[in-house]
Design an enzyme around this catalytic site. Sequence first.
Site, mmCIF file in Angstrom:
data_model
loop_
_atom_site.group_PDB
_atom_site.id
_atom_site.type_symbol
_atom_site.label_atom_id
_atom_site.label_comp_id
_atom_site.label_asym_id
_atom_site.label_seq_id
_atom_site.Cartn_x
_atom_site.Cartn_y
_atom_site.Cartn_z
ATOM 1 N N HIS A 112 66.794 32.797 34.205
ATOM 2 C CA HIS A 112 65.757 31.766 34.191
ATOM 3 C C HIS A 112 66.328 30.392 34.538
ATOM 4 O O HIS A 112 65.597 29.404 34.570
ATOM 5 C CB HIS A 112 65.041 31.727 32.828
ATOM 6 C CG HIS A 112 65.867 31.252 31.683
ATOM 7 N ND1 HIS A 112 66.511 32.111 30.803
ATOM 8 C CD2 HIS A 112 66.160 30.006 31.242
ATOM 9 C CE1 HIS A 112 67.149 31.411 29.885
ATOM 10 N NE2 HIS A 112 66.942 30.113 30.126
ATOM 11 N N ASP A 145 67.363 38.892 32.454
ATOM 12 C CA ASP A 145 67.623 37.453 32.406
ATOM 13 C C ASP A 145 69.070 37.193 32.799
ATOM 14 O O ASP A 145 69.886 36.785 31.982
ATOM 15 C CB ASP A 145 67.322 36.887 31.027
ATOM 16 C CG ASP A 145 67.206 35.367 31.047
ATOM 17 O OD1 ASP A 145 67.055 34.761 29.970
ATOM 18 O OD2 ASP A 145 67.284 34.770 32.143
ATOM 19 N N GLY A 168 69.008 24.059 25.619
ATOM 20 C CA GLY A 168 70.145 23.453 26.277
ATOM 21 C C GLY A 168 71.381 24.331 26.218
ATOM 22 O O GLY A 168 72.322 24.133 26.970
ATOM 23 N N SER A 208 71.265 27.432 26.994
ATOM 24 C CA SER A 208 70.914 28.552 27.856
ATOM 25 C C SER A 208 71.975 28.881 28.893
ATOM 26 O O SER A 208 72.552 27.997 29.517
ATOM 27 C CB SER A 208 69.606 28.237 28.586
ATOM 28 O OG SER A 208 68.869 29.389 28.813
ATOM 29 N N SER A 230 70.231 34.006 26.535
ATOM 30 C CA SER A 230 68.907 34.109 27.143
ATOM 31 C C SER A 230 67.951 33.141 26.459
ATOM 32 O O SER A 230 67.520 32.161 27.038
ATOM 33 C CB SER A 230 68.385 35.550 27.032
ATOM 34 O OG SER A 230 67.057 35.634 27.508
#
Length: 454
Positions: A225, A249, A327, A329, A344
């Site tokens: 993502h 993801d 943040g 991620s 994820s």
Amino acid sequence: MNRKILAATAAAIAGAGLVTAIALTPNASAGQQATAGDRSQSEMLEAMARDLKISPEQAKLRLASEQRAAVADNTLKKQLGTSYAGSWLDGSGTTLTVAVTDAAVGDLVRAAGATPKTVARSAAELDAAKLRLDAKSAKAPKTVPGWFTDVTTNSIVVLANAGGEGAAKSWAAEAGVPSDLVRVEASTEQPRPLIDIIGGNAYTFGSGRCSIGFAVDGGFVTAGHCGRTGTRTSNPSGSVAGSSFPGNDYAWVRADAGNTPRPLVNRYPGTVPVAGSTEAPVNSSVCRSGSTTGWRCGTILQKNTSVTYPEGTITGLTRTNACAEPGDSGGSWLTGDQAQGVTSGGSGNCTSGGTIYFQPISEILSVYNLRLTVSGNPPSSTTTTPTTPTTPTTPTSPTSPTTSNPPGGTWAPYTYYGSGATASYGGSNYRVIQPHTSMPGWEPPNVPALWELA
């Protein structure tokens, strides 16, 4: 029972008993003086101690025990075949339980230093049942934030927000999963991708920022993502060569010439090495890196979890109780020095706690035919643009680089040995079968699952 298989497995794990604590030498020899790597490990253990509420010494013992458990679990998974029903560690990370559908293989499990538990359904049966839910993910109620296989209860768990228990049961029944196989569990989770601010070391794409997961030959892996295929990135500069989200993801970025992959993860402050990607069992400790909340640790709760974000359902994630916030991620997850996956999303925060999911690293490497950059592999700048890898017809494990240990060197504990490494011990030469970081008791003749005569 096949006595030859039992003997082979017993020999493979002998000397690495799961329950017995490792005898640690308090005074290092001249060849084991503190190094930058030692200090980094000490700081990592302190972070584990802080978040798991144990002492640094207990953290060190736990890591060693978990590494043994991973070797035993991977060996048994191959030996048990269709009777294998999953595995997990106890709360202290010292005792490995292996679920089986055939009580007759209990001696095989015990010979590996683990505790057998007879259950009704194999891991393959649980996964098949979960696939039925995955196939109906588009019709999942909005009150269902996720679902997963729970090897500890030999069931499929469907999470349900307040008031959604009935809808969860009805949806599972419509998907064709027997009611006696499903357990609905109350949940307050409201998972979402953690994309707004960078996690781990920063990279930017368009007006967004995310974090590097792990360095690979030619670039790095991250969350899907965090950028679609073709998206340009900065710091480091490059382009997204492959991306999958939702459903999965994960993504990988092909870095531009001049960028140098490193086998390191930011620990805020300092770095920790990445030595391999051996998958850790359920209940193993795990730590993750992210720029919003730094270095945080917890344990692996479940694997093969499906989570529904606003954008759609993601399958095959690992569920943890390590906290994270927006943040973080795309950031790195490790157990010891072994890469586990990339962040994820999830719910909660690092003040009140939460549930966070990561995409396992093994699938990313296999799908894109990538090789993880690990310690012992001399880093090299990306001077040329690699060709786009093709998805293999059969998943393959990345090839680990040769260790920096010289051929013929004497075996030593607390040393990383990569694929192709050799070492001498007791007057014989040995060659690595499975990359690992050595521990006391793992002398080459004691662990034929890791070493063979050269």
